[in-house]
Design a protein around this motif. Structure first.
Motif, PDB file in Angstrom:
ATOM      1  N   ARG A 122       0.862  -1.181   0.000  1.00 20.21           N
ATOM      2  CA  ARG A 122       0.000   0.000   0.000  1.00 20.21           C
ATOM      3  C   ARG A 122       0.900   1.233   0.000  1.00 20.21           C
ATOM      4  NH1 ARG A 122      -5.275  -1.835   1.095  1.00 20.21           N
ATOM      5  NH2 ARG A 122      -5.339  -3.747   2.327  1.00 20.21           N
ATOM      6  N   SER A 123       0.286   2.400  -0.199  1.00 20.92           N
ATOM      7  CA  SER A 123       1.108   3.568  -0.485  1.00 20.92           C
ATOM      8  C   SER A 123       0.279   4.840  -0.403  1.00 20.92           C
ATOM      9  CB  SER A 123       1.642   3.434  -1.918  1.00 20.92           C
ATOM     10  OG  SER A 123       0.524   3.491  -2.823  1.00 20.92           O
ATOM     11  N   HIS A 124       0.816   5.902  -0.976  1.00 22.74           N
ATOM     12  CA  HIS A 124       0.073   7.168  -1.086  1.00 22.74           C
ATOM     13  C   HIS A 124      -1.191   6.999  -1.936  1.00 22.74           C
ATOM     14  CE1 HIS A 124       3.384   6.721  -3.875  1.00 22.74           C
ATOM     15  NE2 HIS A 124       2.906   7.627  -4.713  1.00 22.74           N
ATOM     16  N   TYR A 125      -1.278   5.919  -2.705  1.00 28.08           N
ATOM     17  CA  TYR A 125      -2.486   5.720  -3.516  1.00 28.08           C
ATOM     18  C   TYR A 125      -3.714   5.421  -2.653  1.00 28.08           C
ATOM     19  CZ  TYR A 125       0.015   6.500  -7.732  1.00 28.08           C
ATOM     20  OH  TYR A 125       0.736   7.130  -8.703  1.00 28.08           O
ATOM     21  N   GLU A 126      -3.502   4.933  -1.421  1.00 24.95           N
ATOM     22  CA  GLU A 126      -4.664   4.749  -0.537  1.00 24.95           C
ATOM     23  C   GLU A 126      -5.413   6.063  -0.346  1.00 24.95           C
ATOM     24  OE1 GLU A 126      -5.965   1.945   0.673  1.00 24.95           O
ATOM     25  OE2 GLU A 126      -4.411   0.712  -0.242  1.00 24.95           O
ATOM     26  N   ASP A 127      -4.702   7.162  -0.496  1.00 26.91           N
ATOM     27  CA  ASP A 127      -5.322   8.477  -0.288  1.00 26.91           C
ATOM     28  C   ASP A 127      -6.233   8.908  -1.433  1.00 26.91           C
ATOM     29  OD1 ASP A 127      -4.171   9.570   2.380  1.00 26.91           O
ATOM     30  OD2 ASP A 127      -2.508   8.563   1.376  1.00 26.91           O
ATOM     31  N   VAL A 128      -6.244   8.117  -2.518  1.00 23.02           N
ATOM     32  CA  VAL A 128      -7.268   8.317  -3.552  1.00 23.02           C
ATOM     33  C   VAL A 128      -8.084   7.030  -3.757  1.00 23.02           C
ATOM     34  CG1 VAL A 128      -6.163  10.217  -4.813  1.00 23.02           C
ATOM     35  CG2 VAL A 128      -5.559   7.841  -5.389  1.00 23.02           C
ATOM     36  N   LEU A 129      -7.912   6.058  -2.859  1.00 21.25           N
ATOM     37  CA  LEU A 129      -8.660   4.791  -2.965  1.00 21.25           C
ATOM     38  C   LEU A 129      -9.595   4.659  -1.767  1.00 21.25           C
ATOM     39  CD1 LEU A 129      -5.640   2.686  -4.273  1.00 21.25           C
ATOM     40  CD2 LEU A 129      -7.695   3.232  -5.574  1.00 21.25           C
ATOM     41  N   LEU A 136     -13.381   9.908   3.336  1.00 28.75           N
ATOM     42  CA  LEU A 136     -12.652  10.299   4.546  1.00 28.75           C
ATOM     43  C   LEU A 136     -12.202  11.756   4.489  1.00 28.75           C
ATOM     44  CD1 LEU A 136     -10.523   7.048   5.164  1.00 28.75           C
ATOM     45  CD2 LEU A 136     -12.740   7.693   6.124  1.00 28.75           C
ATOM     46  N   VAL A 137     -12.118  12.288   3.282  1.00 37.16           N
ATOM     47  CA  VAL A 137     -11.914  13.737   3.102  1.00 37.16           C
ATOM     48  C   VAL A 137     -12.886  14.163   1.994  1.00 37.16           C
ATOM     49  CG1 VAL A 137      -9.444  13.632   3.756  1.00 37.16           C
ATOM     50  CG2 VAL A 137     -10.092  13.529   1.333  1.00 37.16           C
ATOM     51  N   PRO A 138     -13.220  15.456   1.923  1.00 38.31           N
ATOM     52  CA  PRO A 138     -14.170  15.891   0.889  1.00 38.31           C
ATOM     53  C   PRO A 138     -13.602  15.724  -0.522  1.00 38.31           C
ATOM     54  CG  PRO A 138     -13.769  17.622   2.542  1.00 38.31           C
ATOM     55  CD  PRO A 138     -12.778  16.545   2.804  1.00 38.31           C
ATOM     56  N   GLU A 139     -14.473  15.575  -1.482  1.00 36.43           N
ATOM     57  CA  GLU A 139     -14.035  15.352  -2.869  1.00 36.43           C
ATOM     58  C   GLU A 139     -13.039  16.405  -3.384  1.00 36.43           C
ATOM     59  OE1 GLU A 139     -16.987  14.349  -5.774  1.00 36.43           O
ATOM     60  OE2 GLU A 139     -15.575  14.677  -7.443  1.00 36.43           O
ATOM     61  N   PRO A 140     -13.255  17.705  -3.108  1.00 35.71           N
ATOM     62  CA  PRO A 140     -12.278  18.680  -3.622  1.00 35.71           C
ATOM     63  C   PRO A 140     -10.862  18.406  -3.102  1.00 35.71           C
ATOM     64  CG  PRO A 140     -14.225  19.806  -2.765  1.00 35.71           C
ATOM     65  CD  PRO A 140     -14.381  18.348  -2.411  1.00 35.71           C
TER      66      PRO A 140
END
Ligand code: AMP
Ligand code: MG
Length: 267
Positions: A122-129, A136-140
């Protein structure tokens, strides 16, 4: 194997339905296992030069659905490497401290230094998965991250880090089989995470999030590769093959000594 076929062409739009998770690119298991052995041996040789030369680092990013084979790939592909110069990192849900920083902070600090191979489970891509699927954060916020990731990976690449990103692609049926097996195998029971069963219900949302990540973040400097992963032996062959080809492409060389060896006498 034409490993070029595994690469997501920068700028293309990925539809995962077009990538067959059980594809073997014409390989048979026995021959693939022999080739894997050769690849692991070759990785070891090339890694020695990478370490000696200290000019390049290799960052391997593994992403997959639960039971997709990230752990198994690491165990296999790293088994020939010299532990002196490689390491694996797993990224879990962020801590309070990590959440108080930008999402790349925890990633950047463990990117391998020159001479080393680092593998991310896993990686920084979890932050867009997972972050996108669970709001977990707003779409913008998450939607800006694709460009931020591309810029970050570009910085790394321009600083001597070669990035290999693998999406281990399993089918929904194969995931079911593997999750169920965990319940019946004493040696795998510890891996059971009941949350995985809930996550599975969001399979389609995850596929959509993966398709976006693969489409938007397959760049010239850090392309994604989609690895058919229903068959573990093919997955291991494909990943090892790309690593060998990448290390060979670096034209690694042992460093020249700063002295003339023939003029040195050892008493
Ligand atoms: P595992 O890899 O099965 O040990 O589980 C790690 C868990 O951490 C997974 O459920 C991931 O989705 C979760 N995780 C990893 N990175 C993040 C992140 N940036 N935000 C939220 N959850 C994350
Ligand atoms: Mg899990």
């Amino acid at each position: 194997m034409k490993s070029e076929k595994l690469r997501v062409k920068p700028g293309s739009k990925v539809s995962l339905a077009d990538w067959d998770p059980s594809d073997t690119h014409g390989h048979a298991r026995e021959e693939a296992e022999l080739k894997l052995k050769e690849n692991l041996q070759r990785i070891r040789e090339l890694q020695e030069v990478l370490y000696a030369q200290r000019e390049h680092a290799l960052l391997i990013v593994l992403q997959a659905m639960d039971a997709g084979g990230k752990d198994g790939t690491i165990g296999k592909v790293m088994s020939g490497m010299n532990p002196l110069a490689c390491y694996a990192r797993a990224f879990k849900a962020p801590t309070q401290e990590e959440l108080a920083h930008d999402f790349l902070w925890r990633i950047h600090r463990v990117v391998p230094q020159k001479g080393y191979i680092g593998i991310f489970n896993r990686s920084h891509y979890e932050d867009v998965l997972v972050v996108r699927v669970h709001n977990l954060v707003p779409e913008p916020v998450w939607s800006q991250r694709y460009e931020q990731i591309n810029a970050f990976e570009r910085l790394l690449t321009e600083s001597g880090v070669t990035i290999l990103k693998f999406y281990l692609h399993i089918s929904k049926a194969e995931q079911k089989k593997r999750l169920e097996q965990r319940f019946h195998d004493k040696t795998k029971l510890w891996k059971v995470d009941l949350a995985d069963i809930e996550e599975r219900k969001k399979w389609n949302d995850y596929m959509a999030a993966y398709e976006d990540a693969l489409s938007k973040c397959s760049t010239k400097w850090a392309p994604w590769r989609v690895i058919p992963a229903d068959r573990k032996w093919f997955r291991n062959l494909a990943v090892s093959q790309v690593i060998v080809e990448t290390l060979e492409g670096l034209k690694l060389e042992y460093p020249r000594p700063s002295f003339n060896p023939s003029q040195i006498a050892v008493d």
